[in-house]
Enzyme design. Structure first.
Site, PDB file in Angstrom:
ATOM      1  N   HIS A 124     -67.171 -65.076 -28.009  1.00 24.01           N
ATOM      2  CA  HIS A 124     -67.962 -65.065 -29.245  1.00 24.01           C
ATOM      3  C   HIS A 124     -69.411 -65.501 -29.026  1.00 24.01           C
ATOM      4  CE1 HIS A 124     -64.528 -64.133 -31.639  1.00 24.01           C
ATOM      5  NE2 HIS A 124     -63.921 -65.279 -31.449  1.00 24.01           N
ATOM      6  N   ASP A 161     -58.250 -60.091 -26.990  1.00 21.66           N
ATOM      7  CA  ASP A 161     -58.116 -61.201 -27.927  1.00 21.66           C
ATOM      8  C   ASP A 161     -57.998 -60.633 -29.339  1.00 21.66           C
ATOM      9  OD1 ASP A 161     -58.949 -64.446 -27.951  1.00 21.66           O
ATOM     10  OD2 ASP A 161     -59.349 -63.405 -29.821  1.00 21.66           O
ATOM     11  N   HIS A 163     -59.274 -61.629 -31.980  1.00 20.03           N
ATOM     12  CA  HIS A 163     -60.575 -61.682 -32.653  1.00 20.03           C
ATOM     13  C   HIS A 163     -61.581 -60.848 -31.860  1.00 20.03           C
ATOM     14  CE1 HIS A 163     -58.467 -65.467 -33.706  1.00 20.03           C
ATOM     15  NE2 HIS A 163     -58.950 -65.204 -34.911  1.00 20.03           N
ATOM     16  N   ASP A 248     -53.794 -64.635 -28.769  1.00 21.42           N
ATOM     17  CA  ASP A 248     -53.567 -64.977 -30.162  1.00 21.42           C
ATOM     18  C   ASP A 248     -53.105 -63.793 -31.000  1.00 21.42           C
ATOM     19  OD1 ASP A 248     -56.098 -64.023 -29.575  1.00 21.42           O
ATOM     20  OD2 ASP A 248     -57.172 -65.643 -30.561  1.00 21.42           O
TER      21      ASP A 248
END
Length: 336
Positions: A124, A161, A163, A248
């Site tokens: 991120h 991931d 996200h 995740d």
């Protein structure tokens, strides 16, 4: 297979400022306890060196690097709504970057596969902002190092991931020497990663975003990987493959709603390893998210087994909705 680690990853603990923070040092402890139970079969361990300013500044603004260092050395604090650092966090972060870079140097020199199990995560982090539990963008720095210092011309980054890896996407969106592909749950933090975002300028078509719905299972994820992302990557013919390996998307993870199992990650990794065989590229994974400790350990073990060649990729039929929807955007730029 190379396994890269460092004890500093156990010292970075956001819970000092936010007691219920999900990114705990126990994530690494759980992974390594599971590997210890197998006798570290197939793993050659390497302790990560620290990255220097020259490596950090391959993608990050000097002002950000110095601001994070200053905050950590001053005792720590809050960088954004969910990103916290303590005094040891800077040391952990530069070793996380250094580990990813050391893995890439080894893979480019000698081939093979690797897994970098370090904290904090990175995907991120943007050029001038730490966010989403991430301080420095480990995988982006490693890819940039491969191009600028090791002489590679094409690097493929797959971010699985749950996200979207907004920071990594931003670094490379205008470039054609890095193909970036992300499978992620749509609508989650950080809100980026639309299927219509395919890069820009010289990088038009070199960003592939595959947002999947809440509840998406292995059928959806593997179908998109096999029938959209892998064909594009084959045509791209990378000289190095990097995985932003977040776990995740597992059904037990508390931060998302997808329904993957440990075996799902083994299958995704086996498809990526097969891609590497076909184009003659080494494959390295860099740990991102994954916050249910038992699920995380199982997923990493399964992924490492696949990176070690213990899992054969299995073909799956194209998903009737998601595969065609994403392919409609990607097929303008790649042969699917």
């Amino acid at each position: 297979m190379l396994y890269v680690h460092h004890p500093s990853s156990l010292e970075h603990d956001p819970r000092a400022f936010f007691p219920d923070h999900p990114d705990s040092p126990e994530r690494i402890t759980a992974i390594e306890a599971a590997l210890e139970s197998t006798g570290w079969v197939g793993c050659s361990r390497l302790q990560a060196p620290p990255a220097g300013f020259s490596e950090l500044e391959l993608v990050h603004a000097p002002m950000l690097v110095r601001a994070i260092r200053r905050l950590c050395l001053g005792g720590g604090g809050q960088l954004d709504a969910d990103t916290f650092v303590g005094e040891p966090s800077y040391d952990a972060a530069i070793h996380a970057v250094g580990g990813a870079c050391a893995m890439v140097r080894e893979l480019v020199a000698n081939g093979g596969t690797g897994f970098c199990a370090m904290r904090p995560s990175g995907h991120h982090a943007t050029s001038d902002r730490a966010m989403g539990f991430c301080l420095f963008n480990n995988v982006a720095i490693a890819a940039e190092l491969a191009i600028r210092e090791l002489g590679l011309e094409r690097v493929f980054i797959l971010d699985w991931d749950v996200h979207h890896g907004n920071g990594t996407a931003d670094f490379f969106r205008r470039r054609s020497d890095v193909l970036f592909a992300s499978i992620h749950q749509g609508g989650l933090y950080p809100g980026s990663g639309s299927v219509a975002d395919v890069g820009s300028g010289d990088g038009l078509g070199y960003t592939i975003n595959a947002p999947v719905p809440d509840g998406a299972d292995e059928e959806v994820w593997l179908s998109v990987l096999e029938h959209v992302i892998i064909p594009a990557a084959l045509e791209f013919r990378p000289q190095l493959i990097l995985i932003s390996a977040g776990f995740d998307g597992h059904r037990d993870d508390p931060l998302a709603g997808c329904c993957l199992e440990a075996g799902s990650y083994a299958q995704m990794a086996s498809h990526v390893v097969d891609l590497g065989r076909q184009v003659g590229a080494p494959v390295g994974a860099v740990l991102e998210g994954g916050y249910d400790l038992s699920a995380l350990a199982d997923c990493v073990l399964a992924t490492i087994g696949a990176l070690n060649g213990e899992v054969e990729p299995e073909s799956i039929a194209p998903h009737p909705v998601m595969t065609s929807r994403i392919a409609a955007h990607v097929a303008h730029y790649w042969t699917l």
